[in-house]
Design an enzyme around this catalytic site. Structure first.
Site, mmCIF file in Angstrom:
data_model
loop_
_atom_site.group_PDB
_atom_site.id
_atom_site.type_symbol
_atom_site.label_atom_id
_atom_site.label_comp_id
_atom_site.label_asym_id
_atom_site.label_seq_id
_atom_site.Cartn_x
_atom_site.Cartn_y
_atom_site.Cartn_z
ATOM 1 N N GLU A 35 -35.771 99.994 -52.606
ATOM 2 C CA GLU A 35 -36.820 99.390 -52.802
ATOM 3 C C GLU A 35 -37.511 100.153 -54.183
ATOM 4 O OE1 GLU A 35 -40.152 98.871 -50.267
ATOM 5 O OE2 GLU A 35 -40.940 97.607 -51.760
ATOM 6 N N ARG A 261 -31.583 109.406 -40.499
ATOM 7 C CA ARG A 261 -31.974 109.853 -41.712
ATOM 8 C C ARG A 261 -31.996 111.197 -41.957
ATOM 9 N NH1 ARG A 261 -36.209 106.566 -43.446
ATOM 10 N NH2 ARG A 261 -37.093 108.181 -44.752
ATOM 11 N N LYS A 271 -41.139 108.157 -50.068
ATOM 12 C CA LYS A 271 -41.600 107.981 -51.411
ATOM 13 C C LYS A 271 -43.016 107.643 -51.287
ATOM 14 C CE LYS A 271 -38.556 104.521 -51.555
ATOM 15 N NZ LYS A 271 -37.923 103.436 -52.089
HETATM 16 P P1 ATP Z 1 -38.913 105.926 -48.245
HETATM 17 O O1 ATP Z 1 -39.464 105.860 -46.560
HETATM 18 O O2 ATP Z 1 -38.825 107.130 -48.934
HETATM 19 O O3 ATP Z 1 -39.613 104.827 -49.223
HETATM 20 P P2 ATP Z 1 -37.177 104.081 -47.562
HETATM 21 O O4 ATP Z 1 -36.049 104.017 -46.601
HETATM 22 O O5 ATP Z 1 -38.210 103.142 -47.550
HETATM 23 O O6 ATP Z 1 -37.526 105.592 -47.735
HETATM 24 P P3 ATP Z 1 -35.725 102.497 -49.367
HETATM 25 O O7 ATP Z 1 -35.734 102.470 -50.849
HETATM 26 O O8 ATP Z 1 -35.935 101.338 -48.540
HETATM 27 O O9 ATP Z 1 -36.561 103.701 -48.783
HETATM 28 O O10 ATP Z 1 -34.304 103.210 -49.229
HETATM 29 C C1 ATP Z 1 -32.941 102.907 -49.606
HETATM 30 C C2 ATP Z 1 -31.804 103.394 -48.627
HETATM 31 O O11 ATP Z 1 -31.751 104.702 -48.617
HETATM 32 C C3 ATP Z 1 -32.023 102.705 -47.314
HETATM 33 O O12 ATP Z 1 -30.720 102.205 -47.051
HETATM 34 C C4 ATP Z 1 -32.405 103.726 -46.620
HETATM 35 O O13 ATP Z 1 -32.061 103.490 -45.249
HETATM 36 C C5 ATP Z 1 -31.767 104.963 -47.306
HETATM 37 N N1 ATP Z 1 -32.624 106.191 -46.963
HETATM 38 C C6 ATP Z 1 -33.920 106.339 -47.262
HETATM 39 N N2 ATP Z 1 -34.517 107.466 -46.827
HETATM 40 C C7 ATP Z 1 -33.255 108.222 -46.309
HETATM 41 C C8 ATP Z 1 -33.249 109.497 -45.656
HETATM 42 N N3 ATP Z 1 -34.150 110.243 -45.461
HETATM 43 N N4 ATP Z 1 -32.182 109.739 -45.123
HETATM 44 C C9 ATP Z 1 -31.048 108.739 -45.294
HETATM 45 N N5 ATP Z 1 -31.106 107.621 -45.821
HETATM 46 C C10 ATP Z 1 -32.304 107.330 -46.402
HETATM 47 MG MG MG Z 2 -38.471 101.125 -47.695
#
Ligand code: ATP
Ligand code: MG
Length: 559
Positions: A35, A261, A271
């Site tokens: 995102e 994760r 983020k």
């Molecule tokens: P954040 O909580 O930091 O915003 P998010 O999962 O909301 O992380 P996205 O931009 O939606 O962020 O994530 C893109 C991809 O990266 C998704 O498939 C997500 O599952 C993966 N991802 C995000 N954080 C991690 C992590 N700590 N370990 C492994 N994969 C991750």
């Molecule tokens: Mg997200």
């Protein structure tokens, strides 16, 4: 040299290989779906390496798709930074950059389809009421009074929602599934919300935006994704992911597989929380070298290879794997730089040394290997002059027994040069040591003097030819292993006041004019990289990437 670190288990890789071996799948298609609401961090690197890595290894494809369903939090700068980060890590996506918003028209048609089938309805309950009616883990939900609206009325209201006739929060479109389901995600989840916002891709075309759940699986299906890999928090969403695939005329049937994760100690991987550090001015932007963002790590001096190696070391498991030790990450970069970074000498806290038994204009220059094990690296010209600098930490007036560096009456070797003896200590009015007077033993170039033990070897820089450098030493941003563990407390309380210390240092002349983003080992000090933005040939700024001490290798031996 460094040893090859074996790859840790990756259950998804194993599964894909099996499926390909028995012909269940011919070619895999994965996607990386960030995102665009912030910069990517080390957790995303795990997902990038998994998705792009699998495609690369198996001759498959990996799509780059922005999951852009929330215009309020998304920005073009994030899109640009994310693309740059993925490319910098060494990956190329298949086809164009894609956006979930490319599918908004199709998703709307599918929403109408669900309405016509009696599987979706417009709900006028307020967001708070919707939450209250949803029930809890132990109690079923209560159906909304609008749940039995007729198809025609629903279609018309949905269309008017789309036209922007209603206020935000006034109505939502919900799937009509099961308000008593033990899985709360199936209790008539929201498909569309009203948002009168300008979207970075679609402008003002839409007044309603699809939810993540209504968007993700269908986007996967439209793109022919075979394996939709996501983190464990989406496990409970899988039945809903599948419900949409079962109830819509989608062109393909992707499969969602969840993995653990990445969580690193002393590090935030969210983020949202990283954005707070930026917004509050705690760090110098998203790419501050202390940030666990990919661009921060890049600025700090990490290499793509080291981040990929780290992800291999972490592996991919099905269940929550706890906190990974940040020493594993620093091990990965250290072992890369040990093999690949040229050497140089740099004195962080200069203490002047005057050689008393040489002429005023004394000068000797040594040719020194750029790297102890690599003859492809340029030979350095290292000059010795009557006045030079050593590090303050390498001198003690009253040293303990095991101190092998310089002290009154003691001898040390100047690296690549002579043994010198400290004959006199000069202090200023306040009693601070400001200069050492030393004598050279000319018989010692390249060899230890007979019958004397000279253990200490110091790095040094000629005072005449040395180049001034700004050197920034970084440490963890937080003093707690899990700065955000306590939900009610503030991770701002655990900030490390010494996460950045700046030195006016002096480096050997071969460092003059170093281009930005160039890496070195400063002998006895650590690995450093010129700052991508702040360093210029006239004003060199070096960031410390990591120190020399590899605690991970130790942990591994013990373990
Ligand atoms: P954040 O909580 O930091 O915003 P998010 O999962 O909301 O992380 P996205 O931009 O939606 O962020 O994530 C893109 C991809 O990266 C998704 O498939 C997500 O599952 C993966 N991802 C995000 N954080 C991690 C992590 N700590 N370990 C492994 N994969 C991750
Ligand atoms: Mg997200």
């Amino acid at each position: 040299m460094t040893t090859e670190t074996p790859k840790a288990p990756n259950f998804i890789r194993n599964q894909v290989r099996e499926e390909m071996a028995d012909g269940q799948v011919e070619r895999i298609v994965t996607r990386f779906p960030p995102e665009p609401n912030g910069f990517l961090h080390i957790g995303h690197a795990k997902s990038i390496c998994l998705n792009f890595g699998l495609a690369e290894e198996t001759g498959g494809q990996c799509h780059m798709r922005f999951d852009d369903t929330n215009p309020a939090k998304e920005e073009q700068v994030y899109i640009d930074a994310i693309k740059e980060d993925v490319n910098w890590l060494g990956y190329e996506w298949t086809g164009p950059v894609r956006f979930a918003s490319d599918y908004f028209d199709q998703l709307y048609v599918w929403a109408q389809h669900l309405v016509r089938e009696g599987k979706a309805y417009v709900d006028d309950l307020s967001p708070d009421d919707i939450r209250d009616y949803r029930g809890t883990l132990t109690e079923p939900g209560t159906p909304s009074p609008y749940r039995e609206r007729g198809v025609e009325e629903n279609l018309e209201l949905l269309e008017r929602m789309r036209q922007g006739e209603f206020a935000e929060g006034g109505k939502v479109l919900r799937a009509r599934i099961d308000m008593a389901s033990p899985n709360i995600n199936l209790r008539d989840p929201i498909l569309y919300r009203i948002r009168h916002a300008t979207h970075h891709q679609t402008g003002d075309k839409w007044h309603i935006y699809p939810s993540y759940d209504f968007t993700h699986g269908q986007s996967d299906a439209i793109e022919g994704i075979t394996h939709s890999l996501c983190t464990l928090e989406f496990e409970d969403h899988r039945p809903l992911y599948e419900w949409f695939l079962d109830n819509l005329p989608v062109p393909a049937r992707p499969r969602q597989i969840e993995f653990a994760r990445l969580n690193l100690n002393y590090t935030l991987t969210s983020k949202r929380k990283l954005k707070l550090l930026v917004d509050e001015g705690i760090v110098d932007g998203w790419d501050d070298p202390r940030m666990p963002t990919i661009s921060g790590m890049r600025r700090r001096g990490y290499t793509p290879a080291s981040i990929r190696k780290f992800c291999d070391m972490v592996g991919v498991s099905r269940s929550d794997s706890g906190l990974v030790d940040i020493a594993m990450l620093t091990h990965a970069i250290r072992s890369d730089l040990e093999d690949n970074a040229p050497r140089a000498m740099c004195v962080l806290r200069p203490l002047k040394v005057v050689l008393t038994n040489v002429a005023e204009d004394f000068e000797e220059t040594y040719d020194v290997a750029g790297h102890p094990a690599r003859d492809d690296m340029a030979v350095r010209r290292v000059p010795l002059t009557r006045e030079l600098y050593i590090d303050h930490h390498d001198f003690m007036e009253e040293p303990p027994k095991k101190f092998f560096r310089l002290a009154p009456g003691r001898e040390v070797r100047l690296r690549n040069s002579y043994v010198i003896r400290c004959d006199e200590v000069i202090k200023d009015a306040s009693g601070e040591v400001v200069e050492l007077r030393c004598s050279v033993d000319f018989d010692t170039l390249g060899k230890n003097p007979e019958g004397r033990k000279v253990k200490g070897v110091l790095h040094w820089v000629s005072a005449v030819h040395g180049v001034p450098l700004e050197v920034r030493l970084y440490d963890n941003l937080f003093t707690e292993e899990q700065p955000d563990r306590d939900r009610d407390a503030d991770f701002f309380d655990h900030l490390n006041p010494e996460s950045l210390i700046t030195y006016r240092a002096i480096g050997e002349p071969s460092l003059a004019g170093t281009a930005p983003e160039t890496r070195f080992q400063f002998e006895r000090v650590g690995y450093f990289c010129t700052d991508r933005h702040a360093s210029t040939p006239e004003h060199l700024v070096f960031n410390r990437t990591v120190g020399l001490k590899d605690t991970w290798a130790k942990i591994r031996k013990k373990g």
